[in-house]
Scaffold this motif. Structure first.
Motif, PDB file in Angstrom:
ATOM      1  N   ASP A 113     -53.533  -1.646 -16.135  1.00  0.00           N
ATOM      2  CA  ASP A 113     -54.948  -1.326 -15.994  1.00  0.00           C
ATOM      3  C   ASP A 113     -55.805  -2.556 -15.701  1.00  0.00           C
ATOM      4  OD1 ASP A 113     -54.411   1.296 -16.476  1.00  0.00           O
ATOM      5  OD2 ASP A 113     -54.829   1.182 -18.637  1.00  0.00           O
ATOM      6  N   THR A 114     -55.205  -3.739 -15.865  1.00  0.00           N
ATOM      7  CA  THR A 114     -55.962  -4.967 -15.672  1.00  0.00           C
ATOM      8  C   THR A 114     -55.935  -5.373 -14.203  1.00  0.00           C
ATOM      9  OG1 THR A 114     -55.086  -5.644 -17.790  1.00  0.00           O
ATOM     10  CG2 THR A 114     -56.272  -7.305 -16.550  1.00  0.00           C
ATOM     11  N   THR A 115     -57.122  -5.636 -13.667  1.00  0.00           N
ATOM     12  CA  THR A 115     -57.182  -6.148 -12.306  1.00  0.00           C
ATOM     13  C   THR A 115     -57.286  -7.660 -12.381  1.00  0.00           C
ATOM     14  OG1 THR A 115     -58.260  -4.145 -11.560  1.00  0.00           O
ATOM     15  CG2 THR A 115     -58.444  -6.065 -10.127  1.00  0.00           C
ATOM     16  N   VAL A 122     -55.580  -8.389  -3.656  1.00  0.00           N
ATOM     17  CA  VAL A 122     -55.764  -7.585  -4.868  1.00  0.00           C
ATOM     18  C   VAL A 122     -54.462  -7.608  -5.641  1.00  0.00           C
ATOM     19  CG1 VAL A 122     -56.173  -5.259  -5.781  1.00  0.00           C
ATOM     20  CG2 VAL A 122     -57.470  -6.058  -3.780  1.00  0.00           C
ATOM     21  N   LYS A 123     -54.552  -7.831  -6.950  1.00  0.00           N
ATOM     22  CA  LYS A 123     -53.363  -7.759  -7.797  1.00  0.00           C
ATOM     23  C   LYS A 123     -53.745  -7.109  -9.117  1.00  0.00           C
ATOM     24  CE  LYS A 123     -49.118  -8.567  -8.967  1.00  0.00           C
ATOM     25  NZ  LYS A 123     -48.002  -7.933  -8.239  1.00  0.00           N
ATOM     26  N   ARG A 124     -52.986  -6.054  -9.458  1.00  0.00           N
ATOM     27  CA  ARG A 124     -53.237  -5.371 -10.727  1.00  0.00           C
ATOM     28  C   ARG A 124     -52.000  -5.457 -11.606  1.00  0.00           C
ATOM     29  NH1 ARG A 124     -54.228  -1.674  -6.814  1.00  0.00           N
ATOM     30  NH2 ARG A 124     -56.400  -1.564  -6.113  1.00  0.00           N
ATOM     31  N   ASP A 152     -50.914  -6.574  -4.295  1.00  0.00           N
ATOM     32  CA  ASP A 152     -50.918  -5.124  -4.127  1.00  0.00           C
ATOM     33  C   ASP A 152     -51.640  -4.742  -2.836  1.00  0.00           C
ATOM     34  OD1 ASP A 152     -49.578  -4.639  -6.532  1.00  0.00           O
ATOM     35  OD2 ASP A 152     -51.442  -4.857  -7.661  1.00  0.00           O
ATOM     36  N   GLY A 155     -59.471  -9.027  -7.638  1.00  0.00           N
ATOM     37  CA  GLY A 155     -60.147  -7.849  -7.102  1.00  0.00           C
ATOM     38  C   GLY A 155     -60.637  -8.060  -5.687  1.00  0.00           C
TER      39      GLY A 155
END
Lengths: 297, 328
Positions: B17-19, B12-14, B58, B22
């Motif tokens: 606010d943008t992912t 997961v990488k954000r 993340d 996912g």
């Protein structure tokens, strides 16, 4: 898949291509780390090639210092008196050394911004480099880049009448202080280069901040000749005290110190050293963090 | 060594606010090629950056060449090569100096780094330009040099981010041949691409990604079965009849059509190309619609996406990639 054994494969790749792509045991072929000093020097050497290849950088380091010494010595020199007497040309040298050293920050910031622009930094970061070698390489290259003009100016200064009139030890300490100040400036440069996204921005913001700072100081004219509040600013400006400390160490003429002068002016060497230490202690961790943040995307 | 050269789970990488990713799983068995296929902004570059230790995930966990990218990045870097989307060569250094520098930073002794640089310059036909600064190189030359720099230390795992974007067909074929040779020699490759053709030609396994998620996975024949194999398409002579022609194509193919008004073109994937084509031809003749072109082709990425997601590629997807480029 078939491997062509003729000297030239259909697409023009030579048979050497096959050799170049082949290795028997990759895990065994891995090279042990050669250490921080080695990696730092490899990166620094690149910075020195940059200076050699870029006419504007080379001129900044060679022609410009000569021009500055001659310009100030012959054009402005006649109009500026050193309070307490003495040759303006000798007064000038401490200031012009100081300005050159401060500009180190500028060079570092430009190098970092350029590396980010052409993404060389991503190449570095995907390589097994000792941590700290990339910034270390920039630091070493830019300190060496500052020392070249210092050496040239020393020679040109000598030709126009500047002399080292103090002891050899003091003169050595003066050059050591310049290197230490340049090292401190590296971290200001890393901070600027990490916070300002583009080389053009670095150029603009750097010029608008660093350049005036080097003039509101005793670099070219005595601080005592300035109106308030510039005078007070100049008196506490570490670029003033760097200039003064260099003049003192070289035994060159300078504004005589008055009992009413602030502590900074009375103890230029110590005050400058405190700044060097403070900049390194405060800026180093912030700059390193700003740098790694600028790479994380 | 581990069975899988790349083994990533739940990445997961954000960014704010943008992912960007996912929760993505990627496994690349040692000695194979995996292609990550998707449009701009799908998360391709982000996956590569995490697996090559340039950025930290993340959430999730990944090993490359047997080492954890988060806890042993240095060991990973010793064993990988990265060809980023834009060539990362120093413009002021010559081609040779670039390669020697990369070799030395891969901890080769200077003599070995120089010998290796010579070898790679020969291989990539850059000998004549070897001692010129790379700022004077053409785009293709810079790409070749960049690939050479990637191969300096014989990487066990090679990551290529859209390696053929912007290359002419000949250069692209040369690159494909090099990659096939590398895999034949035991290198593991993960590449990203926007071209189904490229994934089809090279990859043992294809991951189709969109909006930071894997939407399909398999070898190229199983993916083609999912999207219906071939695609039939036409170009109408009279633009006013495009809608009509598109619905004929859709009926014949049995899938939603992709319509390009500017090109007067409509196409749709189909499970039986010849049958669909003859049905479409009959209907077009009956309706009296003249066409400039009518035929079977491999489905385009647009068509694959339409089939897999029921939605065309969102042009706004570029936003993420563009933001990243500005920040870089």
């Amino acid at each position: 898949m078939t491997v062509t054994t003729s000297s030239t494969s259909p697409n023009g790749l030579s048979s050497e291509a096959i050799d170049a792509l082949t290795v028997p045991d990759r895990e065994a072929a891995l090279h042990p780390s050669r250490g921080l000093v080695h990696d730092t020097w490899v990166v620094a050497r690149r910075g020195l090639i940059h200076m050699k290849r870029q006419p504007e950088q080379l001129s900044d380091a060679t022609v410009q210092p000569v021009m500055f010494v001659l310009l100030f010595a012959y054009v402005f020199g006649g109009a500026i008196d050193v309070p307490g007497g003495g040759s303006y040309r000798e007064f000038l040298m401490g200031g012009i050394f100081a300005q050159t050293i401060v500009f180190t920050a500028f060079g570092v910031a430009m190098s970092l911004a350029n590396d980010r622009k052409n993404q060389v930094v991503d190449r570095f970061r995907s390589l097994p480099i000792a941590s700290g070698a990339v910034l270390g390489g920039h630091a070493v290259a830019n300190i060496l880049k500052a020392l070249l003009p210092i050496a040239i100016m020393s020679v040109v200064g000598f030709i126009v009448g500047w002399r080292i009139r103090g002891s050899i030890l003091d003169a050595v300490l003066a050059y050591v202080l310049m290197i230490a100040f340049a090292f401190a400036m590296v971290w200001i440069g890393v901070l600027l280069g990490s916070l300002i996204p583009t080389p053009e921005g670095v150029m603009g913001i750097g010029f608008a901040t660093i350049f005036p700072l080097t003039f509101i100081a005793s670099t070219f004219v005595p601080a005592s000749s300035m109106p308030e509040p510039l005078r007070t600013f100049a008196e506490w400006n570490p670029i003033t005290t760097l200039s003064d400390a260099l003049r003192q160490a070289f035994g060159n003429p300078n504004t005589p110190i008055q009992a009413s002068d602030p502590w900074s002016i009375q103890n230029p060497g110590l005050y400058t050293t405190i700044w060097v230490v403070a900049i390194i202690v405060v800026c180093f961790p912030i700059a390193v963090r700003a740098y790694s943040n600028s790479l994380e995307k | 060594m581990n069975q899988n050269a790349v083994d990533a789970h739940g990445l997961v990488k954000r960014y704010g606010d943008t992912t960007a990713l996912g929760g993505v799983d990627i496994t690349v068995p040692t000695g194979t090629i995996t292609a990550v296929l998707g449009p701009n902004g799908a998360g391709k570059t982000t996956s590569v950056r995490i697996l090559t230790t340039l950025t930290q995930a993340d959430e999730g966990h990944a090993t490359v060449a047997g080492y954890d990218v988060a806890t042993h990045p240095h060991e990973v870097r010793r064993r990988i090569g990265l060809t980023a989307q834009d060539a990362t060569v120093d413009p002021i250094l010559t081609g040779r100096e670039n390669l020697v520098m990369v070799g030395e930073l891969h901890q080769l002794p200077r003599r070995d780094a120089k010998a290796r640089a010579d070898q790679l310059l020969r291989q990539f036909s850059l000998e004549d330009a070897a001692d010129r600064p790379t700022s004077g190189y053409s785009g293709g030359m810079r790409r070749r040099l960049d690939l050479g720099a990637t191969l300096v230390a014989h990487p066990q795992v090679l990551f290529l981010d859209e390696p053929t974007t912007g290359l002419d067909p000949r250069a692209r074929n040369d690159l494909w041949e090099v990659l096939e040779r590398l895999v034949g020699d035991g290198t593991t490759i993960m590449l990203t691409t926007q071209y189904l053709e490229e994934a089809d030609r090279l990859a043992d396994d294809i991951l189709v990604v969109d909006h930071g998620a894997i939407i399909a996975q398999g070898d190229s024949s199983s993916l083609k079965r999912q999207v219906g194999g071939d695609s039939i398409g036409l170009v109408v002579s009279d633009p006013t009849r495009l809608d009509e022609a598109a619905s004929i194509i859709a009926r014949a193919a049995g899938f939603e059509p992709v319509v390009d008004v500017a090109a007067r073109r409509a196409s749709a994937p189909t499970s039986n190309g010849v049958l669909a084509l003859s049905a479409a031809a009959g209907e077009l003749a009956t309706a009296g619609i003249e066409v400039d072109d009518l035929g079977i082709h491999q489905p385009t990425l647009d068509e694959v996406f339409l089939t897999l997601t029921g939605m065309p590629i969102d042009p706004d997807d570029d936003v993420v990639d563009n933001t990243l480029e500005v920040m870089s």
